[in-house]
Design a protein around this motif. Structure first.
Motif, mmCIF file in Angstrom:
data_model
loop_
_atom_site.group_PDB
_atom_site.id
_atom_site.type_symbol
_atom_site.label_atom_id
_atom_site.label_comp_id
_atom_site.label_asym_id
_atom_site.label_seq_id
_atom_site.Cartn_x
_atom_site.Cartn_y
_atom_site.Cartn_z
ATOM 1 N N ILE A 82 6.108 -1.368 -1.840
ATOM 2 C CA ILE A 82 5.232 -0.294 -2.391
ATOM 3 C C ILE A 82 4.081 -0.204 -1.431
ATOM 4 N N ALA A 83 4.111 0.611 -0.718
ATOM 5 C CA ALA A 83 2.732 1.015 -0.011
ATOM 6 C C ALA A 83 1.720 1.770 -0.560
ATOM 7 N N ILE A 84 0.347 1.276 -0.644
ATOM 8 C CA ILE A 84 -0.623 2.168 -1.178
ATOM 9 C C ILE A 84 -1.736 2.089 -0.302
ATOM 10 N N ALA A 85 -2.022 3.567 0.152
ATOM 11 C CA ALA A 85 -2.989 3.650 1.238
ATOM 12 C C ALA A 85 -4.238 3.287 0.811
ATOM 13 N N ASP A 86 -4.892 3.544 -0.444
ATOM 14 C CA ASP A 86 -6.126 3.095 -0.644
ATOM 15 C C ASP A 86 -5.953 2.686 -2.154
ATOM 16 N N GLU A 87 -6.353 1.294 -2.215
ATOM 17 C CA GLU A 87 -6.162 0.567 -3.566
ATOM 18 C C GLU A 87 -7.231 1.212 -4.686
ATOM 19 N N LYS A 88 -8.367 1.593 -4.146
ATOM 20 C CA LYS A 88 -9.398 2.096 -4.996
ATOM 21 C C LYS A 88 -8.779 3.339 -5.834
ATOM 22 N N LYS A 89 -7.713 3.762 -5.402
ATOM 23 C CA LYS A 89 -7.149 5.187 -6.160
ATOM 24 C C LYS A 89 -5.883 4.743 -7.018
ATOM 25 N N TRP A 90 -5.683 3.421 -6.760
ATOM 26 C CA TRP A 90 -4.416 2.970 -7.558
ATOM 27 C C TRP A 90 -4.718 1.782 -8.602
ATOM 28 N N ARG A 91 -4.222 2.137 -9.977
ATOM 29 C CA ARG A 91 -4.349 1.081 -10.662
ATOM 30 C C ARG A 91 -3.116 0.552 -11.403
ATOM 31 N N ASN A 92 -2.864 -0.667 -11.729
ATOM 32 C CA ASN A 92 -1.694 -1.208 -12.354
ATOM 33 C C ASN A 92 -1.317 -0.410 -13.439
ATOM 34 N N PRO A 93 -0.186 0.208 -13.625
ATOM 35 C CA PRO A 93 -0.005 0.933 -14.963
ATOM 36 C C PRO A 93 0.626 0.161 -16.022
ATOM 37 N N LEU A 94 0.842 -1.005 -15.989
ATOM 38 C CA LEU A 94 1.402 -1.986 -16.958
ATOM 39 C C LEU A 94 0.284 -2.825 -17.464
ATOM 40 N N PRO A 95 0.832 -3.307 -18.531
ATOM 41 C CA PRO A 95 -0.455 -4.364 -19.090
ATOM 42 C C PRO A 95 -0.421 -5.339 -18.405
ATOM 43 N N HIS A 96 -1.722 -5.992 -17.705
ATOM 44 C CA HIS A 96 -1.576 -7.166 -16.857
ATOM 45 C C HIS A 96 -2.808 -8.123 -17.316
ATOM 46 N N LEU A 97 -2.439 -9.398 -16.709
ATOM 47 C CA LEU A 97 -3.445 -10.472 -17.304
ATOM 48 C C LEU A 97 -4.623 -10.565 -16.304
ATOM 49 N N ASP A 98 -4.433 -10.455 -14.899
ATOM 50 C CA ASP A 98 -5.565 -10.450 -14.070
ATOM 51 C C ASP A 98 -5.470 -9.208 -12.981
ATOM 52 N N ALA A 99 -6.086 -9.546 -12.160
ATOM 53 C CA ALA A 99 -6.382 -8.488 -11.156
ATOM 54 C C ALA A 99 -5.175 -8.302 -10.108
ATOM 55 N N SER A 100 -4.037 -9.011 -10.356
ATOM 56 C CA SER A 100 -3.051 -8.715 -9.289
ATOM 57 C C SER A 100 -2.314 -7.360 -9.566
ATOM 58 N N LEU A 101 -2.117 -6.552 -8.537
ATOM 59 C CA LEU A 101 -1.647 -5.312 -8.752
ATOM 60 C C LEU A 101 -0.113 -5.170 -9.147
ATOM 61 N N PHE A 102 0.696 -6.506 -8.774
ATOM 62 C CA PHE A 102 1.987 -6.418 -8.907
ATOM 63 C C PHE A 102 2.384 -7.614 -9.416
ATOM 64 N N PRO A 103 3.626 -7.636 -10.192
ATOM 65 C CA PRO A 103 3.926 -9.166 -10.861
ATOM 66 C C PRO A 103 4.101 -10.216 -9.999
ATOM 67 N N GLY A 104 4.839 -9.880 -8.997
ATOM 68 C CA GLY A 104 4.941 -10.941 -7.714
ATOM 69 C C GLY A 104 6.051 -12.019 -8.084
ATOM 70 N N THR A 105 7.076 -11.296 -8.990
ATOM 71 C CA THR A 105 8.116 -12.106 -9.444
ATOM 72 C C THR A 105 9.393 -11.736 -8.604
ATOM 73 N N TYR A 106 9.391 -11.652 -7.346
ATOM 74 C CA TYR A 106 10.299 -11.305 -6.474
ATOM 75 C C TYR A 106 10.855 -12.432 -5.957
ATOM 76 N N SER A 107 12.117 -12.523 -5.425
ATOM 77 C CA SER A 107 12.599 -13.658 -4.769
ATOM 78 C C SER A 107 12.101 -13.920 -3.283
ATOM 79 N N LEU A 108 11.560 -14.803 -2.865
ATOM 80 C CA LEU A 108 11.186 -15.063 -1.563
ATOM 81 C C LEU A 108 12.151 -15.049 -0.251
ATOM 82 N N PRO A 109 13.481 -15.920 -0.835
ATOM 83 C CA PRO A 109 14.377 -15.768 0.176
ATOM 84 C C PRO A 109 15.062 -14.130 0.311
ATOM 85 N N LEU A 110 14.865 -13.599 -0.576
ATOM 86 C CA LEU A 110 15.382 -12.150 -0.465
ATOM 87 C C LEU A 110 14.406 -11.263 0.444
ATOM 88 N N PHE A 111 13.271 -11.483 0.237
ATOM 89 C CA PHE A 111 12.007 -10.806 0.856
ATOM 90 C C PHE A 111 12.205 -11.306 2.413
#
Lengths: 67, 337
Positions: B176-205
């Motif tokens: 997901i590309a976001i041009a300006d992070e100031k315009k975007w907010r994490n739409p799901l309930p979240h615990l910290d300032a992370s924008l995305f959950p980060g729960t992807y597989s590193l080998p797949l990436f």
């Protein structure tokens, strides 16, 4: 007017039935409840230069173009 | 090569790159981020990795959508986007489905849109949205999940969704590309300032990054696919009567072609082609699990029955296309006789 009753028949049977009947008549009423009928009848009319109208939820009018 | 990278990275980059003891994994992650950003023409700070591609459009759109915003989307956009629009409407916002013409292009845009979904390559027809007619005032969220590298982002964009599979990478990775992070907010309930959950597989990436590098090197293949697509379209439209080909060659992705044959069963064509070991897909209702015709074809006014969707892969030859055309001709002639 000739009535083609294709209710209960799945796509593309209603259009096939209407196209077959249109070989012998100039206009007909098509009764069909398959969800693809109306989009496909409009496309059929465009491709065959016919006139198609939706008369009711499951009732359609189809006529050959007048030359 | 992608498979080799995948195997190697499962061996070497399995550890959580966030942990201090896994510097090797962190280095692979950083290199892959740099590589993907570079090859997509983006800044590494603009890209985010999501291991749940089914949520990618939700994240990209919902993160830009405020409660009272007016959201516009094409009638031919993927069903996920329709569902997001319905949810926005049910939550008190405004959503407008934009009608398309026979070529798959928007008939007109409302003048008061706040956010617009821009499809850079329709997954069913390959039709690319014309970007020169987009309204200037609305924010733009681009669906590049099918087009990948093939269609550049418009000059002005706010968010974009890519999928690794579009450039031959593994399933399970969205960018997901976001041009300006100031315009975007994490739409799901979240615990910290992370924008995305980060729960992807590193080998797949990592494998996705390698696949993208390969795709960039072989971009000439896409020109070949366009020539083959042109040959396919020319032969079908000149040798078979009453056929609807969705979208034109120049306004479509080179590897996807959707065609519908009047008074034919899509399922029957698929079966006949399968007998010749040719595998294609269909948007006809007789193939769909819910027996509904393709909403994309219906919205365009293209015939929905007798439909087949052809995807050309690298390595396809003109002989393969000729064989395909002959098999389609045979099936259509049999059904119409």
């Amino acid at each position: 007017m000739k009535i083609v009753d294709a209710r209960g028949k799945r796509c593309p049977a209603p259009i096939l039935a209407a196209a077959y009947m249109l070989k012998t008549v100039n206009e007909l009423t098509l009764l069909a409840d398959d969800p693809a009928t109306w989009p496909d009848l409009q496309a059929f009319a465009r491709m065959r230069n016919c006139k198609a109208e939706k008369v009711g939820e499951h009732e359609f009018y189809l006529a050959k173009a007048q030359n | 090569m992608v498979l080799a990278a995948l195997n190697a990275s499962f061996g070497e980059a399995w550890a959580d790159p966030g942990k201090i003891t896994s510097s090797k994994a962190a280095s692979y992650l950083n290199q892959s981020l740099q590589s993907i950003a570079y090859n997509l023409g983006l800044s590494p700070r603009q890209i985010h990795v999501l291991g749940e591609p089914g949520l990618a459009h939700f994240y990209a759109i919902q993160g830009l959508l405020t409660k009272n915003a007016h959201f516009g989307y094409l009638a031919t956009d993927r069903q996920t986007i329709h569902a997001i629009a319905r949810n926005h409407h049910n939550s008190g916002g405004r959503s407008t489905e934009i009608a398309v013409d026979l070529s798959g292009q928007a008939k007109s845009y409302p003048s008061d849109l706040d956010l617009l979904s821009v499809n850079l390559g329709n997954v069913e027809t390959g039709v690319i949205a014309a970007t020169d007619t987009l309204p200037e005032n609305a924010m733009r969220v681009c669906d590049a999940s099918t087009s990948g590298l093939l269609v550049p982002l418009p000059e002005f964009w706010d968010a974009a969704v890519f999928n690794s599979q579009s450039w031959g990478g593994p399933a399970g990775i969205s960018i997901i590309a976001i041009a300006d992070e100031k315009k975007w907010r994490n739409p799901l309930p979240h615990l910290d300032a992370s924008l995305f959950p980060g729960t992807y597989s590193l080998p797949l990436f990592i494998a996705s990054a390698v696949a993208l590098e390969m795709e960039v090197k072989e971009i000439g293949e896409q020109r070949k696919l366009r020539e083959l697509s042109s040959h396919l379209r020319d032969r079908i439209s000149s040798e078979i009567s009453e056929v609807d080909i969705a979208g034109d060659l120049e306004g479509s992705l080179p590897h996807i072609t959707s065609m519908s044959f009047l008074l034919c069963h899509g399922e029957e064509i698929l079966r006949d082609l399968a007998k010749e070991s040719i595998l294609v897909d269909s948007g006809s209702a007789c193939i769909a699990a819910d027996m509904q015709p393709s909403h994309v074809l219906a919205a365009m006014g293209v015939l929905t029955h007798g439909n087949i969707r052809i995807t050309l892969h690298r390595g396809v030859t003109v002989e393969d296309i000729n064989e395909l055309v002959e098999a389609i001709k045979k099936s259509v002639a049999k059904q119409r006789s």
